[in-house]
Design an enzyme around this catalytic site. Structure first.
Site, PDB file in Angstrom:
ATOM      1  N   ASN A  13       0.880  -1.111  -0.158  1.00  0.00           N
ATOM      2  CA  ASN A  13       0.016   0.073   0.145  1.00  0.00           C
ATOM      3  C   ASN A  13       0.933   1.189   0.029  1.00  0.00           C
ATOM      4  OD1 ASN A  13      -1.934   2.301   0.613  1.00  0.00           O
ATOM      5  ND2 ASN A  13      -2.403   1.222   2.653  1.00  0.00           N
ATOM      6  N   TRP A  14       1.046   1.937  -1.148  1.00  0.00           N
ATOM      7  CA  TRP A  14       1.714   3.054  -1.372  1.00  0.00           C
ATOM      8  C   TRP A  14       1.434   4.183  -0.779  1.00  0.00           C
ATOM      9  CZ3 TRP A  14       5.334   3.675  -6.134  1.00  0.00           C
ATOM     10  CH2 TRP A  14       6.090   2.637  -6.396  1.00  0.00           C
ATOM     11  N   LYS A  15      -0.125   4.266  -0.264  1.00  0.00           N
ATOM     12  CA  LYS A  15      -0.667   5.573   0.372  1.00  0.00           C
ATOM     13  C   LYS A  15      -0.330   6.682  -0.595  1.00  0.00           C
ATOM     14  CE  LYS A  15      -0.084   2.957   4.813  1.00  0.00           C
ATOM     15  NZ  LYS A  15       0.202   3.247   6.255  1.00  0.00           N
ATOM     16  N   HIS A  99      -9.238   1.039   5.428  1.00  0.00           N
ATOM     17  CA  HIS A  99      -7.688   1.217   5.909  1.00  0.00           C
ATOM     18  C   HIS A  99      -8.219   2.294   7.373  1.00  0.00           C
ATOM     19  CE1 HIS A  99      -3.887   2.401   6.712  1.00  0.00           C
ATOM     20  NE2 HIS A  99      -3.562   1.062   6.030  1.00  0.00           N
ATOM     21  N   GLU A 101      -6.385   4.576   8.344  1.00  0.00           N
ATOM     22  CA  GLU A 101      -6.406   5.959   7.762  1.00  0.00           C
ATOM     23  C   GLU A 101      -7.563   6.520   7.088  1.00  0.00           C
ATOM     24  OE1 GLU A 101      -2.485   5.441   5.876  1.00  0.00           O
ATOM     25  OE2 GLU A 101      -1.757   4.965   7.559  1.00  0.00           O
ATOM     26  N   GLU A 169      -4.658  -5.054  10.736  1.00  0.00           N
ATOM     27  CA  GLU A 169      -3.586  -3.970  10.988  1.00  0.00           C
ATOM     28  C   GLU A 169      -3.965  -3.250  12.102  1.00  0.00           C
ATOM     29  OE1 GLU A 169      -1.814  -2.652   6.827  1.00  0.00           O
ATOM     30  OE2 GLU A 169      -3.620  -1.433   7.256  1.00  0.00           O
ATOM     31  N   GLY A 175       3.304   2.336  10.783  1.00  0.00           N
ATOM     32  CA  GLY A 175       4.369   3.454  10.591  1.00  0.00           C
ATOM     33  C   GLY A 175       5.028   3.348  11.770  1.00  0.00           C
ATOM     34  N   SER A 214       4.080  -2.318  10.150  1.00  0.00           N
ATOM     35  CA  SER A 214       5.593  -2.439  10.324  1.00  0.00           C
ATOM     36  C   SER A 214       6.084  -3.609   9.929  1.00  0.00           C
ATOM     37  CB  SER A 214       5.794  -2.099  11.689  1.00  0.00           C
ATOM     38  OG  SER A 214       5.712  -0.738  12.176  1.00  0.00           O
ATOM     39  N   GLY A 235       3.185  -1.180   4.145  1.00  0.00           N
ATOM     40  CA  GLY A 235       3.217   0.141   3.799  1.00  0.00           C
ATOM     41  C   GLY A 235       4.531   0.590   3.275  1.00  0.00           C
ATOM     42  N   GLY A 236       5.152   1.334   4.402  1.00  0.00           N
ATOM     43  CA  GLY A 236       6.653   1.973   4.070  1.00  0.00           C
ATOM     44  C   GLY A 236       7.612   1.069   3.475  1.00  0.00           C
TER      45      GLY A 236
HETATM   46  P1  13P Z   1       3.672   0.268   7.474  1.00  0.00           P
HETATM   47  O1  13P Z   1       4.151  -0.990   6.794  1.00  0.00           O
HETATM   48  O2  13P Z   1       4.458   1.630   6.874  1.00  0.00           O
HETATM   49  O3  13P Z   1       3.560   0.266   9.397  1.00  0.00           O
HETATM   50  O4  13P Z   1       2.120   0.551   6.933  1.00  0.00           O
HETATM   51  C1  13P Z   1       1.147  -0.508   7.012  1.00  0.00           C
HETATM   52  C2  13P Z   1      -0.202  -0.159   6.389  1.00  0.00           C
HETATM   53  O5  13P Z   1      -0.671   0.571   6.820  1.00  0.00           O
HETATM   54  C3  13P Z   1      -0.626  -0.997   5.169  1.00  0.00           C
HETATM   55  O6  13P Z   1      -1.721  -0.626   4.740  1.00  0.00           O
END
Ligand code: 13P
Length: 252
Positions: A13-15, A99, A101, A169, A175, A214, A235-236
């Site tokens: 997920n590149w957000k 998600h 967020e 999650e 993050g 993470s 994510g990251g």
């Molecule tokens: P991180 O891997 O950056 O913690 O993010 C997880 C995430 O929210 C994937 O949707």
């Protein structure tokens, strides 16, 4: 460790990250991914601005691309929104819904997530429905109650292994570099599996349940080895080709 019926899914997920310059990083990812497809399914959900070019690049490959969110309707007067049908039209195979967020930044409730998952199904793509407790809920030991309620209210009737993936999650792990213990992951995934099996029978036993929060090359193998962890939502670390591929290798 995934059940024997399904390949693990490693989803990125590149957000809200990535410009045209990131296409080269994605090309690198694609070239490294070739040998992995017999063992693992791979997906990147870039920002919508990059989706079409990523879809073109993956056209004749097993690499999937997807959206990060969609509207509950197919079309209409909803300025700035994107529908699941539009995402499918340009090559998306999956769409993330609910998600944390989105739930936090856009006040998305379980019932909105439910409607979005149905919209994704209607578009012929797969809904990745996210659940997970906040830091406060974790501290109050409400994780299982919160997750079960999110599943009950966000996952529509009719979920199958073909149209649905669940992503657990924990919000406090996103993050932050923090992850739950493997015992905690095991317990939550076992409860998700039980819920899905009770509601969806045989299909519930094989719907993929991803862990997210993470995940990185250094912890991927341990997390992916846990019972009922059928992949990861990253994510990251999914922004870097070598990190994402290293996680995919840990799953294969
Ligand atoms: P991180 O891997 O950056 O913690 O993010 C997880 C995430 O929210 C994937 O949707």
């Amino acid at each position: 460790m995934p059940n024997s019926y399904t390949k693990p899914l490693i989803a990125g997920n590149w957000k809200m990250n990535g410009l045209n310059a990131s296409v080269s990083e994605f090309r690198l990812m694609l070239s490294e991914a070739n040998k992995l497809f017999n063992k693992v399914d791979l997906l990147i959900c870039p920002p919508v601005t990059l989706l079409q070019s990523f879809a073109q690049l993956t056209k004749d490959t097993d690499f999937s691309v997807g959206g990060q969110d969609c509207h509950i309707n197919n079309s209409g007067a909803h300025t700035g929104d994107i529908s699941a049908e539009m995402l499918a039209d340009i090559g998306a195979k999956y769409c993330i819904v609910g998600h944390s967020e989105r739930r936090a930044d856009h006040h998305e409730t379980n019932s909105i997530v439910h409607a979005k998952a149905s919209a994704v199904w209607k578009s012929g793509t797969v809904a990745i429905i996210c659940v997970g407790e906040t830091d406060e809920e974790y501290i109050k030991r409400e994780t299982l109650k919160v997750v079960e309620n999110q599943l009950l209210e966000s996952v529509p009737l009719g979920a199958t292994s073909f149209n649905t993936v669940i992503a657990y999650e924990p919000v406090w792990a996103i993050g932050t570099g923090k992850t739950p213990t493997t015992d905690d992951v095991k317990n939550v995934h076992a409860v998700i599996r039980k819920h899905m099996t009770e509601r969806f029978g045989e299909e519930g036993t094989i719907i993929r349940i991803l862990y997210g929060g993470s995940v990185k090359p250094s912890n991927a193998q341990e997390i992916l080895g846990v019972a009922n962890v059928d992949g990861a939502l990253v994510g990251g670390a999914s922004l870097k080709a070598f990190d994402f591929i290293a996680i995919a290798k840990a799953a294969s």
